[in-house]
Write a protein that holds these residues in place. Sequence first.
Motif, PDB file in Angstrom:
ATOM      1  N   SER A 159     -12.977   3.219 -23.484  1.00 25.46           N
ATOM      2  CA  SER A 159     -13.384   2.561 -22.244  1.00 25.46           C
ATOM      3  C   SER A 159     -12.189   1.802 -21.676  1.00 25.46           C
ATOM      4  CB  SER A 159     -14.547   1.597 -22.511  1.00 25.46           C
ATOM      5  OG  SER A 159     -14.902   0.900 -21.336  1.00 25.46           O
ATOM      6  N   ILE A 160     -11.903   2.023 -20.374  1.00 26.02           N
ATOM      7  CA  ILE A 160     -10.757   1.383 -19.720  1.00 26.02           C
ATOM      8  C   ILE A 160     -11.246   0.588 -18.522  1.00 26.02           C
ATOM      9  CG2 ILE A 160      -8.604   1.773 -18.459  1.00 26.02           C
ATOM     10  CD1 ILE A 160      -8.150   4.248 -20.126  1.00 26.02           C
ATOM     11  N   ASN A 161     -10.811  -0.663 -18.429  1.00 30.56           N
ATOM     12  CA  ASN A 161     -11.089  -1.518 -17.281  1.00 30.56           C
ATOM     13  C   ASN A 161      -9.801  -1.737 -16.502  1.00 30.56           C
ATOM     14  OD1 ASN A 161     -13.997  -2.796 -17.338  1.00 30.56           O
ATOM     15  ND2 ASN A 161     -13.301  -2.656 -19.470  1.00 30.56           N
ATOM     16  N   VAL A 162      -9.875  -1.587 -15.178  1.00 31.58           N
ATOM     17  CA  VAL A 162      -8.718  -1.740 -14.299  1.00 31.58           C
ATOM     18  C   VAL A 162      -9.010  -2.823 -13.279  1.00 31.58           C
ATOM     19  CG1 VAL A 162      -7.199  -0.614 -12.627  1.00 31.58           C
ATOM     20  CG2 VAL A 162      -8.095   0.687 -14.567  1.00 31.58           C
ATOM     21  N   GLY A 163      -8.032  -3.673 -12.996  1.00 32.35           N
ATOM     22  CA  GLY A 163      -8.173  -4.678 -11.956  1.00 32.35           C
ATOM     23  C   GLY A 163      -6.815  -5.192 -11.510  1.00 32.35           C
ATOM     24  N   ASP A 164      -6.338  -4.711 -10.358  1.00 35.18           N
ATOM     25  CA  ASP A 164      -5.029  -5.144  -9.874  1.00 35.18           C
ATOM     26  C   ASP A 164      -4.877  -4.728  -8.408  1.00 35.18           C
ATOM     27  OD1 ASP A 164      -2.544  -6.331  -9.912  1.00 35.18           O
ATOM     28  OD2 ASP A 164      -1.874  -5.274 -11.713  1.00 35.18           O
ATOM     29  N   PHE A 165      -3.761  -5.184  -7.796  1.00 33.94           N
ATOM     30  CA  PHE A 165      -3.521  -4.941  -6.374  1.00 33.94           C
ATOM     31  C   PHE A 165      -2.569  -3.766  -6.175  1.00 33.94           C
ATOM     32  CE2 PHE A 165      -4.866  -9.351  -6.452  1.00 33.94           C
ATOM     33  CZ  PHE A 165      -5.695  -9.432  -5.344  1.00 33.94           C
ATOM     34  N   ILE A 166      -2.838  -2.973  -5.119  1.00 30.62           N
ATOM     35  CA  ILE A 166      -1.903  -1.967  -4.644  1.00 30.62           C
ATOM     36  C   ILE A 166      -1.672  -2.222  -3.153  1.00 30.62           C
ATOM     37  CG2 ILE A 166      -2.567  -0.237  -6.346  1.00 30.62           C
ATOM     38  CD1 ILE A 166      -4.219   1.146  -4.210  1.00 30.62           C
ATOM     39  N   PHE A 167      -0.582  -1.668  -2.622  1.00 27.83           N
ATOM     40  CA  PHE A 167      -0.198  -1.932  -1.238  1.00 27.83           C
ATOM     41  C   PHE A 167       0.103  -0.617  -0.531  1.00 27.83           C
ATOM     42  CE2 PHE A 167       0.894  -5.523  -3.874  1.00 27.83           C
ATOM     43  CZ  PHE A 167       0.413  -6.602  -3.155  1.00 27.83           C
ATOM     44  N   ASP A 168      -0.459  -0.474   0.665  1.00 26.42           N
ATOM     45  CA  ASP A 168      -0.193   0.686   1.516  1.00 26.42           C
ATOM     46  C   ASP A 168       0.424   0.205   2.822  1.00 26.42           C
ATOM     47  OD1 ASP A 168      -1.690   3.256   0.306  1.00 26.42           O
ATOM     48  OD2 ASP A 168      -2.910   1.479  -0.084  1.00 26.42           O
ATOM     49  N   TYR A 169       1.513   0.853   3.245  1.00 26.85           N
ATOM     50  CA  TYR A 169       2.231   0.455   4.459  1.00 26.85           C
ATOM     51  C   TYR A 169       2.206   1.613   5.460  1.00 26.85           C
ATOM     52  CZ  TYR A 169       4.093  -2.683   0.872  1.00 26.85           C
ATOM     53  OH  TYR A 169       4.211  -3.565  -0.168  1.00 26.85           O
ATOM     54  N   GLY A 170       2.294   1.276   6.729  1.00 26.34           N
ATOM     55  CA  GLY A 170       2.301   2.327   7.731  1.00 26.34           C
ATOM     56  C   GLY A 170       2.917   1.891   9.044  1.00 26.34           C
ATOM     57  N   ILE A 171       3.402   2.859   9.797  1.00 27.22           N
ATOM     58  CA  ILE A 171       3.896   2.624  11.157  1.00 27.22           C
ATOM     59  C   ILE A 171       3.393   3.752  12.049  1.00 27.22           C
ATOM     60  CG2 ILE A 171       5.949   1.323  10.477  1.00 27.22           C
ATOM     61  CD1 ILE A 171       7.586   3.873  10.872  1.00 27.22           C
TER      62      ILE A 171
END
Length: 435
Positions: free
Chosen positions: A215-227
Amino acid sequence: TPYPTLFPYTTLFRSIILLFIIAASTIIQAQTGINSPYSRYGLGKLYSANQNTISKSMGGLGIAIHNPTAFNPSNPASYGSLDSASFLFEVGVSVNLTNLKTTTLSENGYDATLSYIFAGFPITRWWRSGIGVMPYSKIGYNVEVKVEVEDFSDVVHSFTGDGGLNRVLWGNGFNITKKFRAGVDITYLFGQTSRSSMIYYPDSVFIFGTKVEESINVGDFIFDYGIQYDFDINDRTQATIGLIYANKINLNSNISYLSKTVSGGYNNEIEYVKDTIEYRPEEKGTITYPEKFGIGLTIRNGDNWLIGADFEYQKWDEFTTFGIKDSLSNSWRVAHGGKFTPKHTNISSLFRRITYRAGARYNQSYLKFYGKPINEFGISFGFGFPLKNSKTGIDLGMEIGRRGTMDNNLIQENFFNLSLGISIQENWFQKRKYR
């Protein structure tokens, strides 16, 4: 004397509360139902990440699209074009019907989920913002492989898995100039995945089986950029080019691992644990989320028609789980689509105000077996129904397609996806008068 009042703050507050109440059901609904044996690998089966019903109806087109009346998560730069005097609320649901086939077997599966909730609003003249909730990936499979061994018990390998990841995003779009926009999505990626595998011997009660649970628990931030950048072709026709990028990030995670010797535990029999082989509870580590980039181009003629194409690439060979590679390959996606609205006025008939959409896509997934990638293609179409004398719209999208192959005893999935989206737009300012 008329004066503006910030009328919709109550509406905004209520909508945000509703957003996160329904988000709880999103997490629950996204984890139900057997979906695809291919979801055993990597992060599972990826949902149409960063796509709403409008985008899905055009083959996933979205990187170079911007619309003042629709929240487009395919490129955060598009938020900059949202109406400066309106509050936007959107919700979408999706249903997936799948037929799984091998050279000898066939089985039907389904999956239904609340696919997204968005709320968009202006902050300043040059800054638009929004929040959203949507599923990111799904794990759902139950597979048994039977191996016949001469002069010995048959050996059965059983694999099951469920769970998935969800995302909560805070999007921001900035109008750098009248034709140039930039944006960023700050996303919290979270969820739990569970996988188990078992080897047992159905013809003998004297040979113990082995079961592994993870069993794996994930919790963190990712960032998406765009123009996005607009340039005029003529007085009525405009082209837009869009770029997106997401950097590689190590997601904070923890894993619980249990390996044991058992008897029973299959064919609805009670499981008896004979011995624990290895137990590692709540071990901390990271999952490497790979780098991604994409480019899109659209050409549109006012509110009458639009055509375009997208290309997206993600380096899944960088993917690791607690330092272990999963033998994934780099993935890519191409999409082509468009839309057409015969007459965009309130006094026109319903059929002339409907927006007609169509598109096609081709994906090379991050899975590869026997040296061949598991590819996916889909053909989609849909409709947008504006309600007369209202800023509410209803969008319907359908897609038919195929994933995988029956070569080398693999599984082919023929699917039908149905998407429904509802958008509600309210004036941000309301003028009142003294009498």
